[in-house]
Every structure is written in structure tokens, then in C-alpha cells.
Design a protein around this motif. Structure first.
Motif, mmCIF file in Angstrom:
data_model
loop_
_atom_site.group_PDB
_atom_site.id
_atom_site.type_symbol
_atom_site.label_atom_id
_atom_site.label_comp_id
_atom_site.label_asym_id
_atom_site.label_seq_id
_atom_site.Cartn_x
_atom_site.Cartn_y
_atom_site.Cartn_z
ATOM 1 N N CYS A 73 0.348 -1.340 -0.232
ATOM 2 C CA CYS A 73 0.230 0.130 -0.089
ATOM 3 C C CYS A 73 0.903 1.729 -0.163
ATOM 4 O O CYS A 73 1.727 1.063 0.739
ATOM 5 C CB CYS A 73 -1.172 -0.313 1.666
ATOM 6 S SG CYS A 73 -2.219 -0.997 1.153
ATOM 7 N N LYS A 77 -4.370 6.121 4.127
ATOM 8 C CA LYS A 77 -5.388 5.827 3.455
ATOM 9 C C LYS A 77 -5.879 4.563 2.412
ATOM 10 O O LYS A 77 -6.693 3.517 3.009
ATOM 11 C CB LYS A 77 -5.432 6.483 2.088
ATOM 12 C CG LYS A 77 -5.816 8.449 3.281
ATOM 13 C CD LYS A 77 -6.139 9.518 3.149
ATOM 14 C CE LYS A 77 -6.090 10.653 3.117
ATOM 15 N NZ LYS A 77 -6.746 11.760 2.595
ATOM 16 N N GLU A 78 -4.313 4.176 1.545
ATOM 17 C CA GLU A 78 -4.846 2.841 0.569
ATOM 18 C C GLU A 78 -4.634 1.750 2.006
ATOM 19 O O GLU A 78 -6.084 0.701 1.510
ATOM 20 C CB GLU A 78 -3.914 3.095 0.030
ATOM 21 C CG GLU A 78 -3.609 1.805 -0.953
ATOM 22 C CD GLU A 78 -2.701 1.700 -2.237
ATOM 23 O OE1 GLU A 78 -2.444 0.782 -2.934
ATOM 24 O OE2 GLU A 78 -2.433 2.219 -1.770
ATOM 25 N N ASP A 81 -8.424 1.604 3.683
ATOM 26 C CA ASP A 81 -9.485 1.239 2.918
ATOM 27 C C ASP A 81 -9.180 0.097 2.292
ATOM 28 O O ASP A 81 -10.443 -0.855 1.700
ATOM 29 C CB ASP A 81 -9.109 1.841 1.232
ATOM 30 C CG ASP A 81 -10.193 1.641 0.377
ATOM 31 O OD1 ASP A 81 -11.099 1.663 0.965
ATOM 32 O OD2 ASP A 81 -10.465 1.713 -0.927
ATOM 33 N N LYS A 85 -12.226 -2.574 2.522
ATOM 34 C CA LYS A 85 -12.887 -3.312 1.340
ATOM 35 C C LYS A 85 -12.364 -4.612 1.284
ATOM 36 O O LYS A 85 -12.651 -5.699 -0.244
ATOM 37 C CB LYS A 85 -12.731 -2.976 0.031
ATOM 38 C CG LYS A 85 -13.204 -1.198 0.031
ATOM 39 C CD LYS A 85 -13.876 -1.220 -0.833
ATOM 40 C CE LYS A 85 -14.897 0.314 -0.834
ATOM 41 N NZ LYS A 85 -14.470 1.294 0.347
ATOM 42 N N SER A 97 -16.995 0.186 5.321
ATOM 43 C CA SER A 97 -16.616 1.437 4.687
ATOM 44 C C SER A 97 -15.231 2.275 5.673
ATOM 45 O O SER A 97 -15.483 2.291 6.817
ATOM 46 C CB SER A 97 -17.444 2.764 4.211
ATOM 47 O OG SER A 97 -18.241 3.229 5.376
ATOM 48 N N VAL A 98 -15.023 3.427 5.516
ATOM 49 C CA VAL A 98 -13.410 4.110 5.612
ATOM 50 C C VAL A 98 -13.918 5.423 5.466
ATOM 51 O O VAL A 98 -14.253 6.328 4.173
ATOM 52 C CB VAL A 98 -12.123 4.240 5.220
ATOM 53 C CG1 VAL A 98 -11.326 4.579 5.982
ATOM 54 C CG2 VAL A 98 -11.842 2.399 4.755
ATOM 55 N N THR A 99 -14.364 6.504 6.859
ATOM 56 C CA THR A 99 -14.536 7.678 6.300
ATOM 57 C C THR A 99 -13.827 7.861 7.654
ATOM 58 O O THR A 99 -13.273 7.965 8.575
ATOM 59 C CB THR A 99 -16.800 7.481 6.941
ATOM 60 O OG1 THR A 99 -16.028 7.232 8.415
ATOM 61 C CG2 THR A 99 -17.440 6.780 6.626
ATOM 62 N N TRP A 101 -11.783 11.126 7.524
ATOM 63 C CA TRP A 101 -10.912 10.801 8.006
ATOM 64 C C TRP A 101 -9.987 12.378 7.995
ATOM 65 O O TRP A 101 -10.712 13.149 8.294
ATOM 66 C CB TRP A 101 -9.808 11.568 6.425
ATOM 67 C CG TRP A 101 -9.332 10.027 5.447
ATOM 68 C CD1 TRP A 101 -10.609 9.540 4.398
ATOM 69 C CD2 TRP A 101 -8.795 8.861 5.883
ATOM 70 N NE1 TRP A 101 -10.609 7.663 4.696
ATOM 71 C CE2 TRP A 101 -9.163 7.691 5.367
ATOM 72 C CE3 TRP A 101 -7.024 9.240 7.065
ATOM 73 C CZ2 TRP A 101 -7.895 6.282 4.969
ATOM 74 C CZ3 TRP A 101 -6.919 7.995 6.703
ATOM 75 C CH2 TRP A 101 -6.916 6.652 6.436
ATOM 76 N N CYS A 108 -8.819 7.776 10.388
ATOM 77 C CA CYS A 108 -9.532 7.818 9.754
ATOM 78 C C CYS A 108 -10.651 6.885 10.749
ATOM 79 O O CYS A 108 -10.916 5.996 11.777
ATOM 80 C CB CYS A 108 -9.650 7.370 8.063
ATOM 81 S SG CYS A 108 -9.031 5.534 8.802
ATOM 82 N N ILE A 110 -13.198 3.240 10.461
ATOM 83 C CA ILE A 110 -14.030 2.446 10.259
ATOM 84 C C ILE A 110 -15.479 1.514 10.084
ATOM 85 O O ILE A 110 -15.037 1.242 11.571
ATOM 86 C CB ILE A 110 -13.055 0.773 9.874
ATOM 87 C CG1 ILE A 110 -11.921 1.552 9.279
ATOM 88 C CG2 ILE A 110 -13.502 -0.344 8.903
ATOM 89 C CD1 ILE A 110 -10.330 0.216 8.983
#
Length: 186
Positions: A73, A77-78, A81, A85, A97-99, A101, A108, A110
Motif C-alpha cells: 500500500c 489511506k490505501e 481502504d 474492502k 467503509s472508511v470515513t 479522515w 479515520c 471504519i
């Protein structure tokens, strides 16, 4: 030989051997119940669940990397994710889902769309301080530590405590540089 594309969480989940979901849920519930009986203090149970998750996470990351066929990664952030996912889908069959930030890109949330660990669960009044799924925060922390990311993972919202969702906050404390056991130039 061309590079093999990364596999989606759905594809991996469909191809791996699974245990019966109800058996898994009930077994986890029995473990939590036994911890409550043995340790008596809810805070101690929370710590023990986190430690159990951490121990699982440091081993689970090997299976994840082997089966997911993902490349390194680029940033946190990646990584978050991929956890949401692919990781949750691969091991629990759920989406996340990631929210939320922060400006630095180091914290973040999850948010789990479902949580199979809590089927058949109601917390009694004596256990209101219990983070029943604290094992998940430990798994994330342990797995990320094995890929050189020191993190702090905490529950922000929990439907067992009356909230509207299951939400974990993941905070990157430090990106640990990889250390190699020997020097190449000597």
C-alpha cells in the motif's frame, strides 16, 4: 510473466474454507462469557479481548497477504481502504467503509455494515462498559504492526451500546521503518 491482479474480498471469501457462522458466533460468545466470569472486571475483559485480537492479527496478516495478492500500500489511506474492502470481506464476509479522515490523513473511521460477532447478543446492565467486539480492534492493530504501522484502534460507536452503527477509529501513531536483519553493503 504478467503480474497477477489483486483479488477482491468477495472472490477470496468465496474461495476459502469457512466455519459455520453460528458456530463461530456462539464460540466467540462463550469465550467472552468465560472471560467475564474469570476476570470479573469489564475493563480487564476489554484488555484481554484486545490482546487476543492482537495475537490473532499478527498471524492473520500472513494469510491475508498470501491470499489477497495485493501489492504494498502506498499510504495509510490505501491501507485503511484495503482493510475495509478486502480484509473484512475476506475473513468475516462483511463490508465496511472508511470515513471521517482527519486533515493529516492519519486518523479515520471504519464503519462496519454488519457484524457477525454480535448475532444473538444482548449486553446485560452489568456489562455496559464492555466492548464486546474488542477482538476486532486488536486484530487490526496486530496486523498493521506486522506491516510496520504502529496504530491505536478504538471503538467509537457500538450498536450493542445503543449507537446506530459499529465504528472503529484507527489512528496511525508511527510508520516504523522496515529493518533488515543484515546489511547488504558489508
Amino acid at each position: 510473466m504478467p503480474a497477477v491482479p489483486p483479488r477482491s474480498g468477495d472472490a477470496i471469501f468465496a474461495s476459502i474454507e469457512r466455519v459455520n457462522a453460528e458456530l463461530f458466533t456462539l464460540t466467540y460468545g462463550a469465550i467472552v462469557r468465560q472471560l467475564l466470569t474469570d476476570l470479573e472486571e469489564v475493563d480487564e475483559v476489554n484488555k484481554q479481548l484486545d490482546q487476543m485480537g492482537y495475537n490473532i492479527g499478527i498471524r492473520l496478516i500472513d494469510e491475508f497477504l498470501a491470499k489477497a495478492n495485493i501489492s504494498r500500500c502506498v499510504d495509510f489511506k490505501e491501507t485503511a481502504d484495503v482493510i475495509a474492502k478486502v480484509g473484512f470481506k475476506m475473513f468475516l464476509g462483511i463490508s465496511a467503509s472508511v470515513t471521517n479522515w482527519d486533515a493529516d490523513g492519519t486518523t479515520c473511521s471504519i464503519v462496519l455494515e454488519d457484524n457477525p460477532l454480535v448475532d444473538f447478543v444482548e449486553l446485560p446492565d452489568t456489562c455496559q462498559g464492555l466492548y464486546y467486539c474488542n477482538v476486532l480492534s486488536g486484530v487490526i492493530r496486530g496486523a498493521l504492526e506486522m506491516v510496520s504501522m504502529k496504530t491505536e484502534v478504538t471503538w467509537v460507536r457500538d450498536m450493542l451500546r445503543g449507537d446506530d452503527a459499529y465504528e472503529l477509529q484507527v489512528k496511525l501513531l508511527k510508520q516504523v521503518p522496515e529493518e533488515y536483519p543484515y546489511k547488504d553493503d558489508e
